[in-house]
Design a protein around this motif. Structure first.
Motif, PDB file in Angstrom:
ATOM      1  N   LEU A   1       0.790  -0.687  -0.267  1.00  2.60           N
ATOM      2  CA  LEU A   1      -0.161   0.371  -0.067  1.00  2.60           C
ATOM      3  C   LEU A   1       0.745   1.077  -0.104  1.00  2.60           C
ATOM      4  O   LEU A   1       0.366   2.015  -0.124  1.00  2.60           O
ATOM      5  CB  LEU A   1      -0.941  -0.205   1.114  1.00  2.60           C
ATOM      6  CG  LEU A   1      -1.684  -0.596   1.836  1.00  2.60           C
ATOM      7  CD1 LEU A   1      -2.720  -0.943   2.653  1.00  2.60           C
ATOM      8  CD2 LEU A   1      -3.192  -1.209   0.179  1.00  2.60           C
ATOM      9  N   ARG A   2       2.174   1.156   0.877  1.00  4.84           N
ATOM     10  CA  ARG A   2       2.835   2.372   0.352  1.00  4.84           C
ATOM     11  C   ARG A   2       3.505   2.726  -0.753  1.00  4.84           C
ATOM     12  O   ARG A   2       3.707   3.756  -1.135  1.00  4.84           O
ATOM     13  CB  ARG A   2       4.001   2.122   1.907  1.00  4.84           C
ATOM     14  CG  ARG A   2       4.060   2.371   3.352  1.00  4.84           C
ATOM     15  CD  ARG A   2       4.773   1.939   4.069  1.00  4.84           C
ATOM     16  NE  ARG A   2       4.413   2.285   5.370  1.00  4.84           N
ATOM     17  CZ  ARG A   2       5.250   3.355   6.332  1.00  4.84           C
ATOM     18  NH1 ARG A   2       5.178   4.248   5.123  1.00  4.84           N
ATOM     19  NH2 ARG A   2       4.612   3.400   7.645  1.00  4.84           N
ATOM     20  N   SER A   3       3.639   1.164  -0.701  1.00  3.18           N
ATOM     21  CA  SER A   3       4.938   2.225  -2.581  1.00  3.18           C
ATOM     22  C   SER A   3       3.552   2.501  -3.513  1.00  3.18           C
ATOM     23  O   SER A   3       3.912   3.145  -4.481  1.00  3.18           O
ATOM     24  CB  SER A   3       5.104   0.285  -3.440  1.00  3.18           C
ATOM     25  OG  SER A   3       5.888  -0.425  -1.839  1.00  3.18           O
ATOM     26  N   ALA A   4       2.347   1.525  -3.210  1.00 12.54           N
ATOM     27  CA  ALA A   4       1.154   2.436  -4.469  1.00 12.54           C
ATOM     28  C   ALA A   4       1.183   3.661  -4.261  1.00 12.54           C
ATOM     29  O   ALA A   4       0.800   4.731  -5.413  1.00 12.54           O
ATOM     30  CB  ALA A   4       0.121   1.286  -4.162  1.00 12.54           C
ATOM     31  N   VAL A   5       0.963   4.191  -2.964  1.00  9.47           N
ATOM     32  CA  VAL A   5       0.777   6.051  -2.846  1.00  9.47           C
ATOM     33  C   VAL A   5       1.823   6.256  -3.165  1.00  9.47           C
ATOM     34  O   VAL A   5       2.006   7.166  -4.133  1.00  9.47           O
ATOM     35  CB  VAL A   5       0.650   5.971  -1.364  1.00  9.47           C
ATOM     36  CG1 VAL A   5       0.239   7.513  -1.410  1.00  9.47           C
ATOM     37  CG2 VAL A   5      -0.708   5.132  -1.119  1.00  9.47           C
ATOM     38  N   ALA A   6       3.330   5.631  -2.406  1.00 13.31           N
ATOM     39  CA  ALA A   6       4.906   6.558  -3.360  1.00 13.31           C
ATOM     40  C   ALA A   6       4.732   6.187  -4.580  1.00 13.31           C
ATOM     41  O   ALA A   6       5.342   7.434  -5.377  1.00 13.31           O
ATOM     42  CB  ALA A   6       6.155   5.943  -2.473  1.00 13.31           C
ATOM     43  N   LEU A   7       4.183   5.262  -5.552  1.00 12.99           N
ATOM     44  CA  LEU A   7       4.977   5.685  -7.135  1.00 12.99           C
ATOM     45  C   LEU A   7       3.853   6.716  -7.574  1.00 12.99           C
ATOM     46  O   LEU A   7       4.413   7.285  -8.329  1.00 12.99           O
ATOM     47  CB  LEU A   7       3.728   4.142  -7.458  1.00 12.99           C
ATOM     48  CG  LEU A   7       4.382   4.416  -8.966  1.00 12.99           C
ATOM     49  CD1 LEU A   7       5.396   3.511  -9.210  1.00 12.99           C
ATOM     50  CD2 LEU A   7       3.941   2.995  -9.333  1.00 12.99           C
ATOM     51  N   ARG A   8       3.321   7.305  -7.031  1.00 14.57           N
ATOM     52  CA  ARG A   8       2.286   8.478  -7.299  1.00 14.57           C
ATOM     53  C   ARG A   8       2.254   9.827  -7.155  1.00 14.57           C
ATOM     54  O   ARG A   8       2.638  10.279  -7.421  1.00 14.57           O
ATOM     55  CB  ARG A   8       0.503   8.242  -7.426  1.00 14.57           C
ATOM     56  CG  ARG A   8      -0.096   8.984  -8.459  1.00 14.57           C
ATOM     57  CD  ARG A   8      -1.862   8.322  -8.596  1.00 14.57           C
ATOM     58  NE  ARG A   8      -2.461  10.067  -9.353  1.00 14.57           N
ATOM     59  CZ  ARG A   8      -3.698   9.896  -9.850  1.00 14.57           C
ATOM     60  NH1 ARG A   8      -4.222   8.499  -9.363  1.00 14.57           N
ATOM     61  NH2 ARG A   8      -3.916  10.628 -10.027  1.00 14.57           N
ATOM     62  N   ALA A   9       2.685   9.210  -5.903  1.00 13.09           N
ATOM     63  CA  ALA A   9       2.744  10.507  -4.918  1.00 13.09           C
ATOM     64  C   ALA A   9       4.259  10.686  -4.263  1.00 13.09           C
ATOM     65  O   ALA A   9       4.428   9.760  -2.926  1.00 13.09           O
ATOM     66  CB  ALA A   9       1.806  11.291  -4.403  1.00 13.09           C
ATOM     67  N   PRO A  10       5.426  10.991  -4.963  1.00 16.89           N
ATOM     68  CA  PRO A  10       6.711  10.372  -3.880  1.00 16.89           C
ATOM     69  C   PRO A  10       6.640  11.036  -2.359  1.00 16.89           C
ATOM     70  O   PRO A  10       7.612  10.640  -1.788  1.00 16.89           O
ATOM     71  CB  PRO A  10       7.976  11.321  -4.714  1.00 16.89           C
ATOM     72  CG  PRO A  10       7.327  10.687  -6.329  1.00 16.89           C
ATOM     73  CD  PRO A  10       6.233  11.516  -5.847  1.00 16.89           C
TER      74      PRO A  10
END
Length: 547
Positions: free
Chosen positions: A512-521
């Motif tokens: 989940l963290r990676s999915a959010v960070a992918l779009r909003a670093p």
């Protein structure tokens, strides 16, 4: 030394029979005793010492007067009171002194005070009480608020909590102050029970309140025990609670149950007094979700200025418990929240960062919740919910292929139940999944629109999407368009491709963290644990801040 007070009323009929009401119940007394009862009662009412008055009669009459007195005490017609303890007064004490003088009950040693809600007069109450007990009447607009008597240290905490609430400075009428003074004196005798509960007196009514520790002061030690649902409900209080009330009211309740909670703020950046609505499969789930949503809304709006720094990294205020300093610092931050920062951690790598207050807190007058704010029993659960909330906000209306889910016999039980409920709501409704999404994402489409949902598994996403679709149809059919879920969009056309519901392994919190960070670093997680009164209930809350 002791005194006697008459605790009843008497009536003598035309035949000379005496009837009375005492603590022991109704009485009928001998006609021969009626004159003696009237005599002893007259001595008590005039404040005469019965022993001296009886001695003045002498002989058998004195002995008879004492026997009548003893009989009246034994049946509760008279009550003995010990001499009162030392009562000291502070502030505007005339009505308190009058109430003590007129009281028929024994007061222990106590300090009683009265004065404005804000002001330095309360410092004298603390100094006078030292380590003893004290109680106060606080003057506010249209109401007098009672706190105590209790230990002076605890009283200070309660008064500070009341000062951080939404009580307005002012002064009630003299009759309200007199009533409140009499109530405080009575509480001094009978005890107060819960220190955080008290009495609020207005001209029209006398009601109770419950104050919560304000967010700038430590809560009592130790977490509350008991089941989480019961602890969540403890956040509800009709007067001074974070959640003022919760009810179903006139909301449609079939097939999904709805609950409305009213949330109010203390020490908030912007005024907070709004309603939050949540749904559930039954009343208990709907109420639980409504309270958690309300608590998250409150925590997003409140601020502890001791955690705030300016652009140079300098703390706005030191580690102080001075209420005046903290109030002034909060007002300064509220005047320009974009110029101040709170600590957070980057979603991508958990590195400490600073986030502007106007992004980490609710700093406008909007009624709707910001995406990424969540409260739950544990921090991990709150973070997962907040991350999914952000992902759902991005998924709504996003371009990409959709596959229709077949009605298969092997569906998990919870998916089957939600499916049946969806088809009952709209026979033409269908369930779909987004195969190319970074995390499991589902859609449920009816004739009114499409609900989007993300989850740790496709089953979880499917259930939530169908629940939201049913909810949207339910409120739209009752002309309550303002209650549709935030992830509601126009209906999608039925896709040509059909698949079984995917059964891949659930995604992890790291996914989940990676999915959010992918779009909003630069996305960051801000902790919303600044109110110890909420933390003590075992409720955790976070906000995922994204551009």
């Amino acid at each position: 030394m002791s005194t006697l007070r008459r605790m009843n009323t008497y009536t003598i009929d035309h035949e000379g029979r005496t009837y009375g009401l005492s603590e022991s119940g109704p009485l009928e007394l001998s006609t021969a005793l009626s004159p003696w009862i009237r005599l002893v009662s007259s001595w008590v009412d005039r404040g005469q010492d019965i022993e001296q008055a009886a001695d003045g009669m002498g002989g058998a009459h004195a002995r008879q007067a004492r026997r009548v007195r003893d009989a009246m005490v034994s049946v509760g017609a008279l009550r003995r009171f010990d001499a009162p303890g030392e009562v000291r007064f502070v502030g505007e004490s005339a009505d308190l002194a009058r109430a003590v003088e007129r009281s028929a009950l024994t007061l222990p040693a106590v300090v009683l005070g009265a004065g404005p809600l804000h002001g330095d007069w309360f410092d004298e109450v603390r100094a006078e009480a030292a380590g003893g007990r004290a109680g106060v009447v606080l003057f506010t607009e249209r109401a007098a608020v009672l706190a105590g008597p209790m230990d002076a240290e605890r009283l200070e905490e309660v008064v500070t909590g009341l000062r951080c609430g939404d009580l307005a400075d002012g002064r009630p009428g003299p009759e309200v102050i007199r009533t409140a003074a009499a109530q405080l004196v009575r509480r001094a005798v009978l005890g107060t029970g819960d220190a955080w509960s008290g009495v609020l007196v207005t001209r029209e009514e006398t009601t109770s309140y419950r104050a919560l520790p304000h967010p700038w002061r430590p809560a009592p030690p130790g977490p509350d025990a008991g089941p989480f649902d019961e602890r969540v409900m403890a956040a509800i209080d009709p007067v001074f609670g974070v959640v003022r009330e919760i009810a179903e009211d006139d909301l449609p309740q079939v097939p999904r149950h709805l609950a409305r909670a009213r949330v109010a703020g203390r020490a908030t950046i912007r005024p907070l007094d709004l309603e939050v609505v949540a749904d559930g499969s039954d009343y208990a789930e709907a109420r639980r979700r409504a309270v958690l949503a309300a608590v998250a809304r409150y925590l997003e709006s409140a601020l502890d200025p001791r955690a705030v720094v300016d652009a140079a990294g300098k703390p706005v205020v030191g580690d102080t418990a001075d209420l005046g300093v903290l109030r002034a610092a909060t007002d300064r931050v509220a005047a320009g929240p974009g110029r101040f920062f709170v600590p957070a951690r980057r979603v991508a790598d958990d590195v400490p960062v600073l986030v502007p207050v106007d992004r980490a807190r609710r700093c406008d007058e909007s009624a709707g919740p910001a995406p990424g704010t969540a409260a739950a029993e544990t921090r991990d659960e709150a973070l997962a919910t907040a991350l999914l909330d952000v992902l759902e906000s991005w998924a709504v209306g996003a371009a990409g292929p959709v596959a229709r889910v077949r009605d298969a016999a092997g569906m998990p039980a919870e998916v089957r139940e939600a499916w049946d409920q969806l088809r009952l709501s709209d026979r033409e409704a269908w369930l779909g999944v987004l195969p190319d999404s970074d995390v499991p994402t589902a859609v449920a489409t009816t004739g009114h629109g499409t609900a989007y949902a993300c989850g740790v598994s496709h089953a979880a996403a499917a259930v939530r999407a169908m629940e939201r679709a049913v909810l949207a149809d339910q409120v739209l059919m009752h002309d309550r368009a303002g209650l549709v879920p935030r992830t509601w969009a126009p209906p999608l056309p039925p896709p040509d491709r059909a698949v079984d519901l995917p059964v891949a392994a659930p995604v992890t919190p790291a996914d989940l963290r990676s999915a959010v960070a992918l779009r909003a670093p630069d996305a960051a997680v801000a902790e919303l644990d600044h109110d110890p009164g909420i933390v003590r209930l075992g409720i955790s809350a976070v906000k995922v801040v994204v551009d």
